[in-house]
Design a protein around this motif. Structure first.
Motif: not given
Length: 325
Positions: A248-249, A254-262, A282-287, A289-291
């Motif tokens: 995320v950095t 400054d946005a809040h970054v969210w991620a979802a993966k089924s 990197a996978d945005p849902t990975s620990p 990444f920080g999302a």
């Protein structure tokens, strides 16, 4: 040498898997519309207002907004009637004028560019009076002829979020088509990011709230590249092959970054690497990444994150109307 072969194999797999549901093979790269819109020359030559009209190619959205703020209602209407293609795509112009200019393309159409496969943006809800604004950024194989699904997702999100939220279905960039290198490279995403930034600048110039961006599949690559230059309040990615950032950095936002993966999304089989220009990182849902990771266990497949009744749509609506921070 062994590591090189492993990375190269991974890059090739990325090319194939990112296009796993994209339809037929694509032998050539997509061309991005360039140059001024049709009608620009006539617009620039128009001296009926005894003042210079803003150049659609170079004027900033704030400059466009300032120009229209100085016009009478009659002057605005004449420009809409004489130059609909320009007014209808001019970021920073009043929303109601853009709707009028694009009336022949549909209801509440915020932008319409018929060149190539076509680009379009359509609004669900009352954008002019909204307390909250969201933008859906779709992935591959979306254009004017295949826009209905994106418009439907915007409608479903808007209904779930409520009357004070407006949602823009934004097929405003040239998406990858079919299976090919466009899916595994950032070329089209880079061009799309520039257009997305300008859209958000136009919303700001029109006095609208900072938007939440909902970015699906390849659209999350676009949002990742645009993140540092938008004033988005939230960036939500789903079914993402990566955002061209390690964490995320690195996004610089400054946005809040969210991620979802089924767990049932084929995107989970895509190697999350970037090598020699292939792959999206990197996978945005990975620990690491920080999302903030959203629940998505009930999403049945890659294209169903906006399906009514899913936990993802419920969470998306809470983000869109500002209830989830």
């Amino acid at each position: 040498m062994r590591r090189f072969r492993t990375l190269l194999t991974t890059a090739v797999l990325t090319t194939l898997l990112v296009g796993g549901t994209a339809g037929g093979a694509s032998a050539s790269s997509e061309s991005v519309p360039s140059g001024p819109l049709p009608g620009t020359a006539a617009w620039l030559a128009d001296d009926s207002l005894a003042r210079e009209l803003p150049d659609p190619t170079t004027a900033t959205p704030s400059e466009v907004a300032a120009f229209f703020a100085g016009l009478t209602g009659a002057q605005e209407q004449r420009l809409v009637e004489d130059h609909p293609t320009v007014v209808g795509n001019l970021d920073g112009a009043p929303v109601k004028l853009r709707y009028e200019a694009n009336a022949q393309a549909g209801d509440q159409v915020l932008a319409y560019d018929p060149r190539g496969r076509g680009l379009i943006a359509q609004v669900a809800g009352d954008l002019e009076n909204a307390d909250h604004v969201s933008v859906i950024v779709p992935g591959s194989d979306v254009d004017i002829s295949a826009f209905d699904r994106t418009a439907e997702r915007a409608s479903d999100l808007q209904k779930e979020a409520g009357d004070d939220t407006a949602v823009i279905a934004w097929a405003g960039y040239t998406t990858p088509s079919g299976i090919g290198l466009d899916l595994a490279t950032g070329r089209l995403a880079e061009a799309g990011a520039e257009r997305l930034v300008r859209l958000t600048e136009g919303l700001d110039a029109a006095g609208l709230p900072d938007p939440a961006l909902f970015c699906h599949s390849y659209g999350s690559v676009v949002c990742g590249l645009a993140a540092a230059d938008t004033d988005a309040s939230d960036i939500v990615v789903m079914g993402s092959p990566g955002m061209r950032a390690d964490n995320v950095t690195d996004l610089g936002t400054d946005a809040h970054v969210w991620a979802a993966k089924s767990p049932d999304d084929w995107i989970g089989r895509v190697p999350h690497v970037e090598f020699l220009g292939l792959g999206h990182g990197a996978d945005p849902t990975s620990p690491g990444f920080g999302a903030s990771v959203l629940p998505a266990d009930d999403v049945p497949e890659h294209d169903e994150y906006f399906t009514p009744g899913t936990s993802t749509l419920t969470a998306f609506a809470a983000i869109a109307d500002g209830d989830l921070r």
